[in-house]
Write a protein that holds these residues in place. Structure first.
Motif, short mmCIF file in Angstrom:
data_model
loop_
_atom_site.label_atom_id
_atom_site.label_comp_id
_atom_site.label_asym_id
_atom_site.label_seq_id
_atom_site.Cartn_x
_atom_site.Cartn_y
_atom_site.Cartn_z
N TYR A 23 -24.91 28.53 -31.11
CA TYR A 23 -25.38 29.90 -31.29
C TYR A 23 -25.46 30.61 -29.95
O TYR A 23 -25.43 29.98 -28.89
N ARG A 24 -25.59 31.95 -30.00
CA ARG A 24 -25.73 32.73 -28.78
C ARG A 24 -27.06 33.48 -28.81
O ARG A 24 -27.49 33.97 -29.84
N ILE A 25 -27.69 33.57 -27.63
CA ILE A 25 -28.98 34.25 -27.50
C ILE A 25 -28.78 35.47 -26.60
O ILE A 25 -28.36 35.33 -25.46
N ASN A 26 -29.10 36.65 -27.11
CA ASN A 26 -28.92 37.87 -26.33
C ASN A 26 -30.24 38.57 -26.07
O ASN A 26 -31.08 38.68 -26.97
N VAL A 27 -30.43 39.03 -24.85
CA VAL A 27 -31.64 39.75 -24.50
C VAL A 27 -31.58 41.14 -25.12
O VAL A 27 -30.51 41.73 -25.21
N PRO A 28 -32.69 41.67 -25.64
CA PRO A 28 -32.69 43.02 -26.22
C PRO A 28 -32.26 44.05 -25.19
O PRO A 28 -32.58 43.95 -24.02
N ASP A 47 -21.91 38.46 -21.69
CA ASP A 47 -21.54 38.71 -23.09
C ASP A 47 -20.03 38.80 -23.25
O ASP A 47 -19.46 38.25 -24.19
N LYS A 48 -19.38 39.47 -22.30
CA LYS A 48 -17.92 39.64 -22.36
C LYS A 48 -17.20 38.30 -22.23
O LYS A 48 -16.19 38.05 -22.90
N LEU A 49 -17.74 37.42 -21.40
CA LEU A 49 -17.08 36.14 -21.15
C LEU A 49 -17.44 35.07 -22.18
O LEU A 49 -16.85 34.00 -22.19
N GLY A 50 -18.44 35.37 -23.02
CA GLY A 50 -18.80 34.41 -24.06
C GLY A 50 -19.84 33.39 -23.66
O GLY A 50 -19.87 32.27 -24.19
N ALA A 51 -20.71 33.77 -22.72
CA ALA A 51 -21.77 32.85 -22.30
C ALA A 51 -22.73 32.58 -23.45
O ALA A 51 -22.84 33.37 -24.39
N GLY A 52 -23.47 31.47 -23.34
CA GLY A 52 -24.37 31.07 -24.41
C GLY A 52 -25.49 32.05 -24.67
O GLY A 52 -25.97 32.15 -25.79
N VAL A 85 -18.43 27.96 -20.19
CA VAL A 85 -19.22 29.19 -20.17
C VAL A 85 -20.05 29.35 -21.44
O VAL A 85 -21.14 29.92 -21.41
N SER A 86 -19.57 28.85 -22.55
CA SER A 86 -20.31 28.98 -23.81
C SER A 86 -21.59 28.15 -23.80
O SER A 86 -22.49 28.37 -24.61
N ARG A 87 -21.69 27.21 -22.88
CA ARG A 87 -22.89 26.37 -22.78
C ARG A 87 -23.88 26.92 -21.77
O ARG A 87 -24.93 26.33 -21.53
N MET A 88 -23.57 28.06 -21.15
CA MET A 88 -24.44 28.64 -20.13
C MET A 88 -25.54 29.50 -20.76
O MET A 88 -25.28 30.39 -21.56
N LEU A 89 -26.78 29.23 -20.36
CA LEU A 89 -27.93 30.01 -20.79
C LEU A 89 -28.55 30.61 -19.53
O LEU A 89 -29.09 29.89 -18.70
#
Length: 217
Positions: free
Chosen positions: A123-128, A95-100, A76-80
């Motif tokens: 690293y993790r990329i989050n949408v505003p 975000d809760k599960l730790g996706a990329g 899941v951490s490799r999912m974008l």
């Protein structure tokens, strides 16, 4: 970097394939249009990043993320996630599960490519968050915004180009300066922002919305 696409839309798939072909450091190693094949890809440790279209009709993306967590935490951490909706409830679950991370579908191709590189690097990329515009930003962001004031105009330009995935030689060509000058600017901005490497600088650029500001203005 080995990239795997999870998408059941022929049109979107073709566009993503075309984008990835333009970057020699990215290799498309496969694609999935159904749940079982997608899950198998999340369990493949040789895949660096899985780009997933959240609009898939034949794949339950939330269920896929939960399966990835159950069978392989690293999957899941490799999912974008690629999405058309900035307020999609899937984002909170990711975000809760730790996706990329999450990338909006209307971003420039360079944004997606940089996001792939960042996720590959851990690293993790989050949408505003578009739903709560008045919410106070985290203290870490406030500190970094203050640090940005220390950057010169040229250093800000270099940071924006770093966020587009450019190498030093490419930045030098864009700004019409020497490569050694670019290296100096990069080193200076890293020191001022308290960062260790270029990848950290790119992550901060996206976190603070610097690339969006550049396109808007």
């Amino acid at each position: 970097m080995r990239v795997f696409l999870i998408d059941d839309s022929s049109l979107v798939h073709a566009g993503l394939v075309d984008v990835l072909r333009g970057y020699p450091d990215l290799t498309l190693v496969g694609s999935a249009r159904d749940g079982p094949t997608a899950l198998e890809a999340t369990l493949d440790s040789t895949v660096d990043v899985l780009v997933i279209n959240t609009a898939c009709r034949s794949i339950d993306v939330v269920h896929l993320m939960h399966q990835a967590v159950h069978y392989s935490g690293a999957g899941v951490s490799r999912m974008l996630l690629l999405t058309n909706d900035a307020n999609d409830p899937v984002h909170a679950e990711a975000d809760k599960l730790g996706a990329g991370g999450v990338v909006l579908a209307w971003e420039e191709p360079e944004f997606l490519v940089s996001a792939i590189r960042l996720v590959s690097g851990g690293y993790r990329i989050n949408v505003p968050d578009r739903g709560e515009p008045d919410r106070a930003p985290p203290r870490r962001q406030s500190v970094r915004h203050s640090a940005l004031d220390l950057l010169t105009l040229r250093e800000r330009q270099v940071l924006k180009l770093l966020a587009r995935g450019m190498k030093n030689s490419e930045i030098a060509g864009e700004l019409v300066v020497s490569e050694s000058t670019v290296k100096t600017h990069v080193q200076n901005l890293l020191v001022k922002l308290g960062l260790r490497n270029r990848a950290s600088a790119v992550a901060v650029a996206y976190e603070l919305g610097i690339t969006r500001a550049e396109r808007a203005g």
